[in-house]
Design an enzyme around this catalytic site. Structure first.
Site, PDB file in Angstrom:
ATOM      1  N   ASN A   1       5.082   3.034  41.320  1.00 47.07           N
ATOM      2  CA  ASN A   1       4.619   4.222  42.042  1.00 47.07           C
ATOM      3  C   ASN A   1       3.505   3.790  42.995  1.00 47.07           C
ATOM      4  O   ASN A   1       2.419   3.451  42.552  1.00 47.07           O
ATOM      5  CB  ASN A   1       4.100   5.259  41.030  1.00 47.07           C
ATOM      6  CG  ASN A   1       3.412   6.432  41.703  1.00 47.07           C
ATOM      7  OD1 ASN A   1       3.598   6.666  42.894  1.00 47.07           O
ATOM      8  ND2 ASN A   1       2.631   7.176  40.934  1.00 47.07           N
ATOM      9  N   TRP A   2       3.823   3.827  44.287  1.00 48.34           N
ATOM     10  CA  TRP A   2       2.857   3.310  45.265  1.00 48.34           C
ATOM     11  C   TRP A   2       1.822   4.341  45.694  1.00 48.34           C
ATOM     12  O   TRP A   2       0.934   4.024  46.491  1.00 48.34           O
ATOM     13  CB  TRP A   2       3.605   2.780  46.491  1.00 48.34           C
ATOM     14  CG  TRP A   2       4.347   1.507  46.210  1.00 48.34           C
ATOM     15  CD1 TRP A   2       4.309   0.785  45.051  1.00 48.34           C
ATOM     16  CD2 TRP A   2       5.219   0.809  47.087  1.00 48.34           C
ATOM     17  NE1 TRP A   2       5.106  -0.325  45.151  1.00 48.34           N
ATOM     18  CE2 TRP A   2       5.684  -0.339  46.397  1.00 48.34           C
ATOM     19  CE3 TRP A   2       5.671   1.021  48.387  1.00 48.34           C
ATOM     20  CZ2 TRP A   2       6.564  -1.250  46.966  1.00 48.34           C
ATOM     21  CZ3 TRP A   2       6.553   0.114  48.955  1.00 48.34           C
ATOM     22  CH2 TRP A   2       6.985  -1.008  48.259  1.00 48.34           C
ATOM     23  N   LYS A   3       1.973   5.575  45.236  1.00 52.05           N
ATOM     24  CA  LYS A   3       1.003   6.622  45.594  1.00 52.05           C
ATOM     25  C   LYS A   3       0.810   6.645  47.121  1.00 52.05           C
ATOM     26  O   LYS A   3       1.763   6.454  47.852  1.00 52.05           O
ATOM     27  CB  LYS A   3      -0.315   6.410  44.854  1.00 52.05           C
ATOM     28  CG  LYS A   3      -0.091   6.181  43.356  1.00 52.05           C
ATOM     29  CD  LYS A   3      -1.325   6.270  42.541  1.00 52.05           C
ATOM     30  CE  LYS A   3      -0.970   5.912  41.107  1.00 52.05           C
ATOM     31  NZ  LYS A   3      -1.990   6.280  40.159  1.00 52.05           N
TER      32      LYS A   3
ATOM     33  N   HIS B   1       4.054  14.246  38.191  1.00 56.76           N
ATOM     34  CA  HIS B   1       3.053  13.195  37.946  1.00 56.76           C
ATOM     35  C   HIS B   1       1.708  13.888  37.695  1.00 56.76           C
ATOM     36  O   HIS B   1       1.408  14.917  38.297  1.00 56.76           O
ATOM     37  CB  HIS B   1       2.974  12.264  39.160  1.00 56.76           C
ATOM     38  CG  HIS B   1       2.130  11.056  38.914  1.00 56.76           C
ATOM     39  ND1 HIS B   1       0.760  11.090  38.997  1.00 56.76           N
ATOM     40  CD2 HIS B   1       2.462   9.800  38.544  1.00 56.76           C
ATOM     41  CE1 HIS B   1       0.274   9.890  38.710  1.00 56.76           C
ATOM     42  NE2 HIS B   1       1.291   9.084  38.429  1.00 56.76           N
TER      43      HIS B   1
ATOM     44  N   GLU C   1      -1.158  13.358  38.729  1.00 59.45           N
ATOM     45  CA  GLU C   1      -1.967  13.606  39.942  1.00 59.45           C
ATOM     46  C   GLU C   1      -1.474  14.860  40.662  1.00 59.45           C
ATOM     47  O   GLU C   1      -2.259  15.607  41.236  1.00 59.45           O
ATOM     48  CB  GLU C   1      -1.937  12.370  40.862  1.00 59.45           C
ATOM     49  CG  GLU C   1      -2.794  11.257  40.282  1.00 59.45           C
ATOM     50  CD  GLU C   1      -2.408   9.849  40.705  1.00 59.45           C
ATOM     51  OE1 GLU C   1      -1.669   9.682  41.698  1.00 59.45           O
ATOM     52  OE2 GLU C   1      -2.838   8.902  40.026  1.00 59.45           O
TER      53      GLU C   1
ATOM     54  N   GLU D   1       3.011   9.166  30.308  1.00 59.54           N
ATOM     55  CA  GLU D   1       1.835   8.605  30.966  1.00 59.54           C
ATOM     56  C   GLU D   1       0.585   9.300  30.442  1.00 59.54           C
ATOM     57  O   GLU D   1       0.216  10.376  30.930  1.00 59.54           O
ATOM     58  CB  GLU D   1       1.930   8.826  32.482  1.00 59.54           C
ATOM     59  CG  GLU D   1       3.111   8.143  33.120  1.00 59.54           C
ATOM     60  CD  GLU D   1       2.806   7.784  34.573  1.00 59.54           C
ATOM     61  OE1 GLU D   1       2.860   6.587  34.873  1.00 59.54           O
ATOM     62  OE2 GLU D   1       2.478   8.664  35.371  1.00 59.54           O
TER      63      GLU D   1
ATOM     64  N   GLY E   1      -4.751   4.470  35.993  1.00 54.79           N
ATOM     65  CA  GLY E   1      -5.735   3.963  36.942  1.00 54.79           C
ATOM     66  C   GLY E   1      -7.092   3.652  36.321  1.00 54.79           C
ATOM     67  O   GLY E   1      -8.070   3.452  37.027  1.00 54.79           O
TER      68      GLY E   1
ATOM     69  N   SER F   1      -1.888   1.968  33.426  1.00 56.53           N
ATOM     70  CA  SER F   1      -2.519   0.645  33.462  1.00 56.53           C
ATOM     71  C   SER F   1      -1.622  -0.480  32.934  1.00 56.53           C
ATOM     72  O   SER F   1      -2.087  -1.382  32.239  1.00 56.53           O
ATOM     73  CB  SER F   1      -3.856   0.670  32.717  1.00 56.53           C
ATOM     74  OG  SER F   1      -4.756   1.541  33.380  1.00 56.53           O
TER      75      SER F   1
ATOM     76  N   GLY G   1       1.554   1.782  38.468  1.00 55.08           N
ATOM     77  CA  GLY G   1       0.838   2.192  39.672  1.00 55.08           C
ATOM     78  C   GLY G   1       0.211   0.979  40.345  1.00 55.08           C
ATOM     79  O   GLY G   1       0.874   0.220  41.047  1.00 55.08           O
ATOM     80  N   GLY G   2      -1.070   0.762  40.075  1.00 62.25           N
ATOM     81  CA  GLY G   2      -1.846  -0.294  40.734  1.00 62.25           C
ATOM     82  C   GLY G   2      -1.155  -1.652  40.779  1.00 62.25           C
ATOM     83  O   GLY G   2      -1.107  -2.289  41.838  1.00 62.25           O
TER      84      GLY G   2
HETATM   85  C1  PEP Z   1       0.832   5.923  37.756  1.00 60.48           C
HETATM   86  O1  PEP Z   1       0.285   6.313  38.765  1.00 60.48           O
HETATM   87  O2  PEP Z   1       1.894   6.438  37.422  1.00 60.48           O
HETATM   88  C2  PEP Z   1       0.203   4.860  36.971  1.00 60.48           C
HETATM   89  C3  PEP Z   1       0.683   4.597  35.800  1.00 60.48           C
HETATM   90  O3  PEP Z   1      -0.871   4.179  37.551  1.00 60.48           O
HETATM   91  P1  PEP Z   1      -1.609   2.839  36.986  1.00 60.48           P
HETATM   92  O4  PEP Z   1      -0.538   1.871  36.595  1.00 60.48           O
HETATM   93  O5  PEP Z   1      -2.425   2.367  38.136  1.00 60.48           O
HETATM   94  O6  PEP Z   1      -2.418   3.264  35.799  1.00 60.48           O
END
Ligand code: PEP
Length: 251
Positions: A10-12, A93, A95, A165, A171, A208, A229-230
């Site tokens: 997920n590149w946000k 999600h 967010e 999640e 994050g 994470s 994500g990251g």
């Molecule tokens: C996400 O945004 O779905 C996520 C899991 O982010 P991260 O891996 O950065 O925690």
């Protein structure tokens, strides 16, 4: 049949169209396709059309969509528009739920529309730290799943992928331990048997995920992939997670 994994990034709100194309081409060169492995990225909307012509080794998803087909909804993107561009769509999600105030009802409408337009929904669920610490994790996830599936035909629910999640792990650098992830995934599997009898379910863990923790997470019985994500923004870390999955599939 062995386990089917999905490694999703997920590149946000990162990467423009050119950067997304370069990344997908480079990533495709880092791994060989093996049975049981699917890799997908979820870039910003502006990059989606440009990724269509690239080789299909890497699947593409959208990060969100609106629940109407067309109309006077300034700034929104519909499932009809996404249908020609993507395989998957992220729905709910945390967010979206927290920053953009998406309700369980919105999530339900989106799930139903995604299915109607043959998009594979990746439905995100998860608890806050406070909910975990006060023993409300299961109740929260049960409510999110029940509401998301309201009115969804049983045969269609088999197309839904769930991403567990925990919000406190997104994050933050704090991942759920493999045992914590497995416990919730197992709980979701049990719920699914009641909510969608006879339908398969693939559950991804997200929060994470990085190369260092991905192998152990992916090895859990009910963890069938990760939503990253990251660590999906850099070729080195995302391809290392994919390699860990390949390693598990070869065992
Ligand atoms: C996400 O945004 O779905 C996520 C899991 O982010 P991260 O891996 O950065 O925690």
């Amino acid at each position: 049949m062995g386990k089917e994994y999905l490694i999703a990034g997920n590149w946000k709100m990162y990467k423009n169209a050119a950067e997304s194309r370069a990344f997908v081409s480079d990533l495709a060169g880092t791994f060989t396709q093996v049975p049981g492995l699917a890799v997908a990225v979820f870039p910003p909307f502006t990059a989606l059309a440009g990724l269509r012509s690239l080789d299909g080794k890497i699947k593409i998803g959208a990060q969100n969509m609106f629940y109407e087909e067309k109309g006077a909804f300034t700034g929104e993107i519909s499932p009809l528009m996404l249908q020609e561009l993507v395989d998957y769509v992220l729905i709910g999600h945390s967010e979206r739920r927290e920053i953009f105030k998406e309700s369980d009802e919105d999530v339900n409408k989106k799930i139903r529309m995604a299915l109607q337009f043959n998009l594979l929904p990746v439905l995100c669920v998860g608890e806050t730290l406070q909910e975990r610490e006060t023993g409300k994790t299961r109740a929260k996830i049960e409510r999110q799943l029940e509401k998301a599936l309201h009115g969804v035909a049983s045969r269609d629910s088999g197309k839904i992928i769930i991403a567990y999640e925990p919000i406190w792990a997104i994050g933050t650098g704090l991942n759920a331990t493999p045992k914590q992830a497995q416990e919730v995934h197992h709980f979701i599997k049990g719920l699914w048997r009641e909510l969608a009898p006879g339908q398969n379910l693939q559950i991804l863990y997200g929060g994470s995920v990085k190369p260092e923790n991905s192998l152990e997470l992916l090895a859990q019985e009910d963890v069938a992939g990760v939503l990253v994500g990251g660590a999906s923004l850099k070729i080195e870390s995302f391809s290392a997670i994919i390699q860990n999955c390949v390693q598990l599939l070869k065992q």
